[in-house]
Design an enzyme around this catalytic site. Structure first.
Site, PDB file in Angstrom:
ATOM      1  N   GLU A 141       0.866  -1.188   0.000  1.00 21.02           N
ATOM      2  CA  GLU A 141       0.000   0.000   0.000  1.00 21.02           C
ATOM      3  C   GLU A 141       0.893   1.226   0.000  1.00 21.02           C
ATOM      4  O   GLU A 141       2.115   1.112   0.081  1.00 21.02           O
ATOM      5  CB  GLU A 141      -0.920   0.009   1.229  1.00 21.02           C
ATOM      6  CG  GLU A 141      -1.993  -1.063   1.166  1.00 21.02           C
ATOM      7  CD  GLU A 141      -2.936  -1.041   2.356  1.00 21.02           C
ATOM      8  OE1 GLU A 141      -4.086  -1.410   2.185  1.00 21.02           O
ATOM      9  OE2 GLU A 141      -2.513  -0.668   3.470  1.00 21.02           O
ATOM     10  N   HIS A 144      -8.249  10.005   3.751  1.00 20.74           N
ATOM     11  CA  HIS A 144      -7.939   8.911   2.826  1.00 20.74           C
ATOM     12  C   HIS A 144      -8.201   9.399   1.403  1.00 20.74           C
ATOM     13  O   HIS A 144      -9.247   9.979   1.131  1.00 20.74           O
ATOM     14  CB  HIS A 144      -8.806   7.687   3.132  1.00 20.74           C
ATOM     15  CG  HIS A 144      -8.299   6.437   2.493  1.00 20.74           C
ATOM     16  ND1 HIS A 144      -8.372   6.221   1.133  1.00 20.74           N
ATOM     17  CD2 HIS A 144      -7.697   5.347   3.016  1.00 20.74           C
ATOM     18  CE1 HIS A 144      -7.832   5.033   0.852  1.00 20.74           C
ATOM     19  NE2 HIS A 144      -7.421   4.482   1.980  1.00 20.74           N
ATOM     20  N   ARG A 169      -0.142   8.449   1.809  1.00 21.96           N
ATOM     21  CA  ARG A 169      -1.491   8.902   1.456  1.00 21.96           C
ATOM     22  C   ARG A 169      -1.703  10.400   1.600  1.00 21.96           C
ATOM     23  O   ARG A 169      -2.561  10.959   0.920  1.00 21.96           O
ATOM     24  CB  ARG A 169      -2.563   8.101   2.176  1.00 21.96           C
ATOM     25  CG  ARG A 169      -2.609   8.111   3.615  1.00 21.96           C
ATOM     26  CD  ARG A 169      -3.819   7.305   4.088  1.00 21.96           C
ATOM     27  NE  ARG A 169      -3.743   5.896   3.719  1.00 21.96           N
ATOM     28  CZ  ARG A 169      -4.181   4.906   4.489  1.00 21.96           C
ATOM     29  NH1 ARG A 169      -4.716   5.176   5.661  1.00 21.96           N
ATOM     30  NH2 ARG A 169      -4.110   3.676   4.104  1.00 21.96           N
ATOM     31  N   HIS A 172     -10.335   9.958   7.588  1.00 19.88           N
ATOM     32  CA  HIS A 172     -10.128   8.513   7.727  1.00 19.88           C
ATOM     33  C   HIS A 172      -9.572   8.118   9.089  1.00 19.88           C
ATOM     34  O   HIS A 172      -9.950   7.103   9.654  1.00 19.88           O
ATOM     35  CB  HIS A 172      -9.185   8.051   6.626  1.00 19.88           C
ATOM     36  CG  HIS A 172      -8.934   6.576   6.591  1.00 19.88           C
ATOM     37  ND1 HIS A 172      -9.948   5.648   6.468  1.00 19.88           N
ATOM     38  CD2 HIS A 172      -7.785   5.853   6.670  1.00 19.88           C
ATOM     39  CE1 HIS A 172      -9.438   4.430   6.451  1.00 19.88           C
ATOM     40  NE2 HIS A 172      -8.130   4.518   6.596  1.00 19.88           N
ATOM     41  N   ARG A 180      -0.167   8.731   9.406  1.00 25.24           N
ATOM     42  CA  ARG A 180       0.008   7.290   9.631  1.00 25.24           C
ATOM     43  C   ARG A 180       0.306   6.548   8.326  1.00 25.24           C
ATOM     44  O   ARG A 180      -0.346   6.779   7.309  1.00 25.24           O
ATOM     45  CB  ARG A 180      -1.277   6.727  10.241  1.00 25.24           C
ATOM     46  CG  ARG A 180      -1.259   5.232  10.422  1.00 25.24           C
ATOM     47  CD  ARG A 180      -2.518   4.759  11.088  1.00 25.24           C
ATOM     48  NE  ARG A 180      -3.702   4.999  10.309  1.00 25.24           N
ATOM     49  CZ  ARG A 180      -4.140   4.204   9.337  1.00 25.24           C
ATOM     50  NH1 ARG A 180      -3.468   3.112   9.016  1.00 25.24           N
ATOM     51  NH2 ARG A 180      -5.250   4.486   8.694  1.00 25.24           N
TER      52      ARG A 180
HETATM   53  C1  SIN Z   1      -7.005   1.064   3.079  1.00 24.25           C
HETATM   54  O1  SIN Z   1      -7.314  -0.106   2.945  1.00 24.25           O
HETATM   55  O2  SIN Z   1      -6.745   1.817   2.143  1.00 24.25           O
HETATM   56  C2  SIN Z   1      -6.946   1.623   4.466  1.00 24.25           C
HETATM   57  C3  SIN Z   1      -5.884   0.965   5.219  1.00 24.25           C
HETATM   58  C4  SIN Z   1      -5.472   1.836   6.358  1.00 24.25           C
HETATM   59  O3  SIN Z   1      -6.162   2.778   6.708  1.00 24.25           O
HETATM   60  O4  SIN Z   1      -4.393   1.600   6.895  1.00 24.25           O
END
Ligand code: SIN
Length: 568
Positions: free
Chosen positions: A131, A255, A304, A365, A400
């Site tokens: 991610e 997010h 992010r 988020h 985070r």
């Molecule tokens: C996501 O699945 O994009 C969120 C994961 C997260 O907030 O760490």
């Protein structure tokens, strides 16, 4: 900001009509609360786990992407630490991150041992994905995109197997109202409102040697959020009123890819996991051009905050209400297998990721800040520990790293259970401390009919793009809400929740206004650069004796060493 905000010592509530006792009361039933309660049960005589609605209703249940840990033989905790520090933009406390990344892999293996079914390959090894902000595939997932639900299921199943044990009790539909304080300033229990029956119904008091807050985040302070309706910051607000130190509240994570459902859409919105981009989906604008091209070496997989800001910039430049996520090239069979919940939800809402572009925009988020703790999860108040999103362990800094939140809840819940087990065994935090009646008037409550106005003020003023003026306006609007005529709102869950949002909003706006730089979760349009000379510091906020919120600062703890094998 001219007049510093005040918060009262407690909420207006009926006097407790029942009492209960425990060694430790754990408030909240996400990954942090459940883990802590299960482990504490092996260490202390009586654990009481209370949760606001039902055991599975918190944010953990909604976590899609997964849980990050260096489980691949090629990966190392050191690399996980480095990615976490980069995402945190200079504000992570290195010792806390070190604890997270070194203990994380064992904690995840224990979860597997407990019965959590993570996705595995043909050889039985965990399937790991990537991610934003991770340079390695290190995200373990379950049910494709239903990781939180599977972890929650496994932990609740483990809890149910011990519920006959007199050493642990669970009370659902129990909203924490305030913390009980003893004459020496320590925390010795909570007041709760329980929608129950018989003896335990209405407001009551639970006296305990220690309290663990695991109450999750504050997403409902904003107009749109990925957080469930229960995320009204109840534990954080109760801690603030009781005089605990909160830190980094201004760092709210937005997010980048939340399904856009139209202008008026409010409350919990559908998350489209970053893991889709991890598998190759890309963000595009209205011309089909890549949003993240040339913005970061990791492009769509940048941390992010970088992606959210890229999207907001394109939206502003091109007059768009959202951008689009293109996952079509991944194909229906792969998408349905790897992301069954997201695909089903999108189709239910009329858009098919296998054949159509998904409209997405940033939404609130995660609260990167919260109740400040040390490495053992202890807060500034004796007898009060905190873990999970309610806490600020120093792991997340200004932003985070993806999938570090479930891991943080797990690692620090263990630490707290071990710490409290040892302290209680050593006779610390003695039973029998008598709660003292807090001085001062209880809070004038804010009627829930004002919640939308509060959310709009916070979204306009303290969202991902802010200025001195916008944060001042948010603070002024919240001050107006706080000054509404007294006696208008009846005590009760919706009113207490709304008042909690007000108290936290006041603290958040204060810190957001003071931080005159751009870092992590937000862009200060009037201070567009990061300013390490002035702002390499955590802002902390505490309620003073007179109720006025007092801000102090603490330098980031780097211990001059970012090696995993360094000082602990
Ligand atoms: C996501 O699945 O994009 C969120 C994961 C997260 O907030 O760490």
């Amino acid at each position: 900001m001219t007049v510093p905000p005040r918060v009262p010592r407690r909420l207006a509530a009926p006097a407790p009509g029942w009492t209960a006792e425990a060694d430790v009361v754990v408030v909240g039933s996400g990954i942090a609360g459940l883990t802590c309660a299960l482990r504490l049960r092996e260490r202390v005589e009586r654990v009481l786990l209370v949760t606001k609605t039902v055991l599975s209703a918190g944010s953990t249940e909604w976590a899609q992407g997964g849980i990050a840990a260096a489980m691949d033989p090629e990966d190392t905790p050191q690399e996980h630490l480095e990615d976490t520090l980069v995402a945190g933009v200079g504000l992570c406390d290195v010792d806390a991150v070190r604890a997270l990344v070194t203990e994380g892999p064992d904690r995840v293996r224990e979860l597997v041992g407990l019965g959590a079914n993570f996705d595995v390959d043909a050889g039985g090894d965990l399937r790991l994905t990537r991610e934003g902000g991770h340079h390695r595939d290190r995200i373990a997932h379950a049910g494709g995109d239903a990781t939180g639900a599977e972890i929650s299921r496994a932990l609740i199943a483990a809890l149910r197997t011990v519920l006959d044990d007199p050493g642990i009790e669970v009370v659902e539909h129990a909203l924490v109202v305030d913390l009980l304080g003893a004459a020496d300033g320590s925390v010795c229990g909570v007041t709760l409102h329980v929608i129950g029956e018989g003896q335990v119904d209405g407001v009551g008091a639970v006296r305990a040697r220690a309290v663990v807050l695991a109450t999750g985040g504050l997403g409902q302070i904003y107009t749109s959020t990925t957080n469930p309706p229960v995320a009204t910051g109840d534990g954080m607000a109760a801690a603030l009123r009781a005089g605990a130190r909160l830190a980094d509240l201004e760092f709210v994570q937005f997010h980048p890819t939340v399904l856009y459902l139209g202008e008026g859409s409010t409350g919990q919105q559908p998350l489209v996991s970053e893991a889709l981009r991890g598998e190759g989906a890309v963000l595009v604008d209205d011309r089909g051009e890549r949003v993240m091209a040339g913005r970061h070496e990791l492009a769509d997989l940048a941390p992010r905050d970088v992606v959210a800001r890229g999207i907001l910039q394109v939206m502003a430049e091109r007059g768009l209400e959202h951008v689009w996520l293109d996952a079509r090239h991944l194909g229906a069979p792969f998408l349905e297998r790897r992301f069954p919940s997201i695909v089903a939800r999108c189709r239910e809402l009329g858009v098919d990721p296998a054949t159509e572009l998904l409209p997405v925009a940033p939404a609130q988020h995660y609260a990167s800040g919260g109740v400040e703790t040390d490495l053992l999860g202890r807060t500034s108040l004796t007898g009060l520990s905190a873990c999970g999103e309610v806490s600020c362990t120093g792991v997340h800094g200004a932003n985070r790293l993806a999938s570090n939140s479930l891991l943080e809840g797990l690692v620090f819940a263990h630490r707290i259970a071990d710490d409290l087990g040892a302290r209680l065994a050593a006779g610390e935090l003695p039973a029998g401390r008598v709660p003292v009646e807090p001085g001062g008037r209880p809070a004038d409550l804010l009627d829930s009919s004002h919640r939308v106005r509060l959310q709009r003020a916070m979204t306009r003023g303290c969202g991902p793009v802010r200025t001195a003026e916008s944060t001042r306006e948010a603070a002024a609007e919240l001050a107006e809400l706080a000054a509404l005529p007294t006696g208008a709102a009846e005590p009760g869950p919706r009113t207490w929740e709304t008042t909690n949002l007000l108290h936290l909003g006041q603290a958040l706006a204060l810190l957001a206004h003071r931080r005159e730089e751009t870092r992590g979760g937000h862009l200060r349009a009037d201070h567009p650069q990061r300013d390490d000379d002035r702002w390499l510091t955590h802002q902390r906020v505490t309620r003073g004796e007179d109720g006025v919120l007092v801000v102090t600062e603490r330098p980031v703890s780097t211990h001059g060493d970012t090696a995993v094998g360094g000082a602990a």
